[in-house]
Design a protein around this motif. Structure first.
Motif, PDB file in Angstrom:
ATOM      1  N   GLU A  63      -5.735  -0.027  22.182  1.00 43.16           N
ATOM      2  CA  GLU A  63      -7.044   0.018  22.824  1.00 43.16           C
ATOM      3  C   GLU A  63      -7.298   1.496  22.900  1.00 43.16           C
ATOM      4  O   GLU A  63      -6.511   2.559  22.811  1.00 43.16           O
ATOM      5  CB  GLU A  63      -6.887  -0.335  24.379  1.00 43.16           C
ATOM      6  CG  GLU A  63      -6.044   0.450  25.194  1.00 43.16           C
ATOM      7  CD  GLU A  63      -5.707  -0.234  26.301  1.00 43.16           C
ATOM      8  OE1 GLU A  63      -6.351  -0.116  27.448  1.00 43.16           O
ATOM      9  OE2 GLU A  63      -4.700  -0.841  26.523  1.00 43.16           O
TER      10      GLU A  63
ATOM     11  N   SER B  43      -4.464   3.027  17.132  1.00 44.85           N
ATOM     12  CA  SER B  43      -5.088   1.877  16.601  1.00 44.85           C
ATOM     13  C   SER B  43      -4.667   1.112  15.459  1.00 44.85           C
ATOM     14  O   SER B  43      -5.201   0.121  14.858  1.00 44.85           O
ATOM     15  CB  SER B  43      -6.650   2.238  16.162  1.00 44.85           C
ATOM     16  OG  SER B  43      -6.281   3.490  15.258  1.00 44.85           O
TER      17      SER B  43
ATOM     18  N   LYS C 101      -4.578  -2.815  15.201  1.00 42.40           N
ATOM     19  CA  LYS C 101      -5.683  -3.525  15.122  1.00 42.40           C
ATOM     20  C   LYS C 101      -5.988  -3.877  13.637  1.00 42.40           C
ATOM     21  O   LYS C 101      -6.567  -4.734  13.138  1.00 42.40           O
ATOM     22  CB  LYS C 101      -6.902  -2.728  15.487  1.00 42.40           C
ATOM     23  CG  LYS C 101      -6.798  -2.313  17.029  1.00 42.40           C
ATOM     24  CD  LYS C 101      -7.009  -3.371  17.753  1.00 42.40           C
ATOM     25  CE  LYS C 101      -7.197  -2.827  19.507  1.00 42.40           C
ATOM     26  NZ  LYS C 101      -7.501  -4.211  20.254  1.00 42.40           N
TER      27      LYS C 101
ATOM     28  N   TYR D  76      -0.085   1.558  24.994  1.00 42.92           N
ATOM     29  CA  TYR D  76      -1.131   1.959  24.081  1.00 42.92           C
ATOM     30  C   TYR D  76      -0.561   1.577  22.653  1.00 42.92           C
ATOM     31  O   TYR D  76      -1.493   1.303  21.869  1.00 42.92           O
ATOM     32  CB  TYR D  76      -1.297   3.208  24.301  1.00 42.92           C
ATOM     33  CG  TYR D  76      -2.127   3.394  25.682  1.00 42.92           C
ATOM     34  CD1 TYR D  76      -3.300   2.986  25.897  1.00 42.92           C
ATOM     35  CD2 TYR D  76      -1.371   4.061  26.689  1.00 42.92           C
ATOM     36  CE1 TYR D  76      -3.860   3.145  27.138  1.00 42.92           C
ATOM     37  CE2 TYR D  76      -1.969   4.257  27.916  1.00 42.92           C
ATOM     38  CZ  TYR D  76      -3.318   3.755  28.369  1.00 42.92           C
ATOM     39  OH  TYR D  76      -3.855   3.610  29.516  1.00 42.92           O
TER      40      TYR D  76
ATOM     41  N   ALA E  84      -7.012   6.549  20.360  1.00 44.69           N
ATOM     42  CA  ALA E  84      -6.385   5.248  20.217  1.00 44.69           C
ATOM     43  C   ALA E  84      -5.246   5.491  19.190  1.00 44.69           C
ATOM     44  O   ALA E  84      -5.164   5.968  18.214  1.00 44.69           O
ATOM     45  CB  ALA E  84      -7.358   4.311  19.498  1.00 44.69           C
TER      46      ALA E  84
ATOM     47  N   THR F 279      -1.418  -2.588  22.336  1.00 47.44           N
ATOM     48  CA  THR F 279      -2.946  -2.934  22.689  1.00 47.44           C
ATOM     49  C   THR F 279      -3.642  -2.293  21.564  1.00 47.44           C
ATOM     50  O   THR F 279      -4.871  -2.905  21.127  1.00 47.44           O
ATOM     51  CB  THR F 279      -3.298  -2.544  23.945  1.00 47.44           C
ATOM     52  OG1 THR F 279      -3.378  -1.290  24.014  1.00 47.44           O
ATOM     53  CG2 THR F 279      -2.625  -3.340  25.153  1.00 47.44           C
TER      54      THR F 279
END
Length: 253
Positions: free
Chosen positions: A165, A133, A136, A160, A131, A163
């Motif tokens: 995700e 990440s 986030k 990617y 990820a 998101t």
């Protein structure tokens, strides 16, 4: 063998093995590990190949929580300096003259994906989760972006990166982040096979081939100059003679 705290560096004949050694923290990156990796990849000596791996269940789960907590208290200028040190680590891996192989298992998240993207070959276990990440956490994968974009391209990044995700090893293979996916039990054998292939190449030729990819010269005269230098080198002369004489070059593994 050198022990730099969170990093283990071992010479195995012509192979240098660099291992993230913080399994209790899933080999998460912090200032100490970043400095150790930068130092290790800044001088790989005459190694024919470097294998980058992580102890324990995970390859690298991104940034260490305590390091992130400390970063939250830094000023803008201090954050720039901190991020510059991180960038230098990735550049040291990316520009290592010896080819680098990533042995990836279980988790490669955030900064861990950056490590994968900087390696010349990457083999992942089929249970690995990836990820980008950062979003986030309200941040972006800026420092790793040059290496990740070069690996997966803008198309995959536009999904990617934004998101954050998680995606599986099959997706990582499809978008070009890794080159091979194997069962967990076959990870070492797959890495060893790539190392064995590297050891059949001319040592200097392998380094020059990596440099060719990084430099990506478009000028015809420059490409002609590079091949002429290799053809007239001692290694190139011996390799060509060996091919014509149907034998292994002197010193070949």
């Amino acid at each position: 063998m050198a022990d730099a705290g969170p990093l283990r560096v071992e010479r195995d004949g012509p192979v240098l093995r660099v291992t993230l050694a913080r399994p209790g923290r899933r080999n998460a990156l912090d200032a100490e590990l970043i400095a150790a990796l930068t130092a290790a990849f800044s001088d790989v000596g005459d190694a024919r190949a470097v294998v980058l791996s992580g102890d324990g269940d995970s390859f690298c789960a991104g940034a260490d929580v305590e390091w992130m907590r400390a970063a939250a208290e830094l000023s803008y200028e201090e954050n720039v300096a901190d991020s510059t040190r991180l960038r230098r680590m990735y550049e040291a891996i990316d520009r290592s003259p010896a080819p680098v192989i990533a042995r990836v298992q279980r988790h490669a998240l955030g900064g861990g994906i950056g490590l994968v993207a900087c390696c010349d070959a990457a083999v992942a276990a089929d249970d690995t989760v990836f990820a980008f990440s950062e979003v986030k956490l309200g941040i972006i994968p800026a420092v790793i972006s040059p290496f990740a974009l070069a690996r997966v391209g803008a198309g995959a990044a536009r999904r990617y990166f934004v998101t954050g995700e998680r995606f599986d090893a099959a997706t990582a293979l499809r978008i070009g982040l890794v080159h091979e996916v194997v069962q967990v039990g076959g990870l070492d054998a797959a890495v060893d096979r790539i190392v064995a292939e590297l050891l059949t190449a001319g040592p200097e030729a392998a380094r020059h081939a990596k440099r060719l990819v990084l430099d990506a010269p478009l000028d015809g005269l420059e490409t002609a100059r590079r091949i002429a230098e290799r053809r007239t080198s001692d290694e190139g002369q011996e390799g060509l003679r060996a091919f014509l004489e149907r034998r292994k070059p002197d010193g070949a593994s």
